[in-house]
Design a protein around this motif. Structure first.
Motif, short mmCIF file in Angstrom:
data_model
loop_
_atom_site.label_atom_id
_atom_site.label_comp_id
_atom_site.label_asym_id
_atom_site.label_seq_id
_atom_site.Cartn_x
_atom_site.Cartn_y
_atom_site.Cartn_z
N THR A 99 0.84 -1.19 0.00
CA THR A 99 0.00 0.00 0.00
C THR A 99 0.88 1.24 0.00
OG1 THR A 99 -1.81 1.15 1.14
CG2 THR A 99 -0.14 0.10 2.52
N ARG A 100 0.42 2.30 -0.66
CA ARG A 100 1.22 3.52 -0.80
C ARG A 100 0.66 4.65 0.06
NH1 ARG A 100 5.09 3.28 -4.40
NH2 ARG A 100 5.08 1.63 -5.98
N PHE A 101 1.58 5.48 0.57
CA PHE A 101 1.24 6.68 1.31
C PHE A 101 1.84 7.87 0.56
CE2 PHE A 101 1.78 3.14 4.27
CZ PHE A 101 0.56 3.12 4.91
N GLY A 102 1.09 8.45 -0.32
CA GLY A 102 1.62 9.53 -1.14
C GLY A 102 2.45 9.00 -2.29
N SER A 103 3.31 9.86 -2.83
CA SER A 103 4.08 9.51 -4.02
C SER A 103 5.43 8.86 -3.72
CB SER A 103 4.32 10.76 -4.88
OG SER A 103 5.01 11.75 -4.12
N HIS A 104 5.85 8.89 -2.44
CA HIS A 104 7.20 8.39 -2.12
C HIS A 104 7.20 7.21 -1.17
CE1 HIS A 104 9.24 11.66 -4.20
NE2 HIS A 104 8.45 12.53 -3.58
N LEU A 105 6.30 7.16 -0.20
CA LEU A 105 6.32 6.11 0.81
C LEU A 105 5.38 4.97 0.47
CD1 LEU A 105 6.44 8.06 4.20
CD2 LEU A 105 8.28 6.74 3.14
N ALA A 106 5.80 3.74 0.83
CA ALA A 106 4.95 2.57 0.64
C ALA A 106 5.31 1.54 1.70
CB ALA A 106 5.12 1.99 -0.75
N LEU A 107 4.32 0.75 2.12
CA LEU A 107 4.51 -0.33 3.08
C LEU A 107 4.18 -1.65 2.40
CD1 LEU A 107 5.13 -1.13 6.05
CD2 LEU A 107 2.65 -0.99 6.46
N GLU A 108 5.10 -2.63 2.50
CA GLU A 108 4.92 -3.93 1.85
C GLU A 108 5.09 -5.04 2.86
OE1 GLU A 108 6.76 -6.49 -1.93
OE2 GLU A 108 7.79 -4.70 -1.18
N PHE A 135 10.95 3.81 0.24
CA PHE A 135 11.02 5.24 -0.08
C PHE A 135 11.46 5.34 -1.53
CE2 PHE A 135 12.85 9.45 -0.51
CZ PHE A 135 11.89 10.23 0.11
N GLN A 136 10.53 5.75 -2.39
CA GLN A 136 10.80 5.85 -3.83
C GLN A 136 11.18 7.28 -4.18
OE1 GLN A 136 7.65 4.30 -6.25
NE2 GLN A 136 8.79 4.52 -8.17
N TYR A 137 12.48 7.47 -4.48
CA TYR A 137 12.96 8.80 -4.81
C TYR A 137 12.38 9.28 -6.14
CZ TYR A 137 16.40 8.53 -1.04
OH TYR A 137 17.00 8.44 0.18
N SER A 138 12.28 8.36 -7.11
CA SER A 138 11.77 8.69 -8.44
C SER A 138 11.30 7.40 -9.09
CB SER A 138 12.86 9.36 -9.29
OG SER A 138 13.91 8.44 -9.55
#
Length: 299
Positions: A99-108, A135-138
């Motif tokens: 699941t994603r929290f905004g455009s950069h953070l996600a919990l798996e 944490f997805q930088y891009s």
């Protein structure tokens, strides 16, 4: 030099015919089946029929991406570890939720179950859970930190508990190069009276580079921990690397050259007095393939 049983080696040619079928069950599910008919020229070995079935599926619910995989594999192959033909029945289940929290953070969350049943050897049941914080930088760079517990149950030896602490990076700096790297620590203890916790570094590296339009190079290396089939050993430390080159020839042919190295170090169980053991394996493969009509290939 192939071992029939420990201390009894023989030469043999192995012919394998492997028909299979894959079904698409709607837009999100696939069922893949393959059988392998293995014929040995030496009568010291037993001809066998292996089976492999894998069910994969995925779905999206609200803000969650869910993936499921269930596999079964039945084989009777010659294994270096057991020194002869060994019948294995393996069941693998994997569930992954992101699941994603905004455009950069996600919990798996990733949960796995591996069940392996053998003939006169260690049957193993392993369960593990890993929680990843991404944490997805891009679009080209994704990093994550993960941790989680695991448990291994054996029918002929002491059980094992472990925890893993991991970090990983997925990077695509351009259209030609892609990199994956994960590394961490395996904190493990065999559940016996005189056993102590051991800290084992683990890592996995894979890289692919498209040198030219029809030329690609791939390399990989890993250091992993696994459970042996023999009750005389507590765990196996595996180190391996591989490299492959893929080249298009004459517009229709595809040449793949690959090689690898594997080393397994067996640590003795605290409940036995076995001698330390190392296995090494070098492998090489050359493959030439071409498309046949629109839906087939020959290699």
């Amino acid at each position: 030099g192939l071992l029939v049983t420990k201390g009894d080696a023989a030469d043999t040619t192995i012919q394998t015919v492997a028909p299979g079928i894959m079904l698409e069950l709607g837009a999100q599910w696939t069922l893949d089946y393959q059988s392998s008919w293995n014929y040995y020229s030496s009568r010291k070995f037993t001809d066998s029929v292996d089976h492999s079935v894998v069910l994969n599926g995925a779905t999206v619910y609200d803000n969650w991406t869910l993936r499921f995989s269930q596999g079964f594999n039945h084989s009777k192959q010659t294994l270096i570890e057991t020194g002869g033909q060994t019948t294995l029945d393996q069941y693998t289940t994997a569930i992954d939720a992101l699941t994603r929290f905004g455009s950069h953070l996600a919990l798996e969350s990733s949960a796995t179950q591996n069940l392996t049943y053998t003939t006169d050897l260690n049957d193993t049941k392993e369960w593990s859970l890993i929680e990843w914080l991404h944490f997805q930088y891009s679009q080209r760079l994704d990093t994550a930190l993960g941790l989680g517990p695991g448990y291994v149950e054996l029918n002929q030896g002491p059980d094992t508990t472990y925890s893993k602490f991991l970090g990983k990076i997925d990077w695509r700096p351009g259209t030609k190069l892609n990199l994956h790297f994960d590394a961490g620590l395996d904190h493990r203890k065999v559940r016996s009276a005189n056993a102590q916790y051991t800290n084992n570094p683990i890592a996995n590296l894979s890289a692919g580079y498209k040198i030219f339009e029809h030329t690609a190079l791939a390399v990989g290396a890993s250091r992993t921990i696994s459970v042996p089939y023999s009750a005389n050993n507590a765990l196996v430390k595996n180190l391996d690397w591989n490299v492959s080159l893929d080249q298009r020839l004459l517009g229709r042919l595809n040449l793949t050259l690959s090689a690898g190295y594997e080393k397994s170090n067996y640590e003795q169980s605290p409940t036995t007095t076995t001698i330390a053991r190392d296995d090494t394996n070098h492998w090489y493969d050359a493959r030439l393939s071409t498309a046949v009509m629109q839906r087939g290939s020959v290699s």
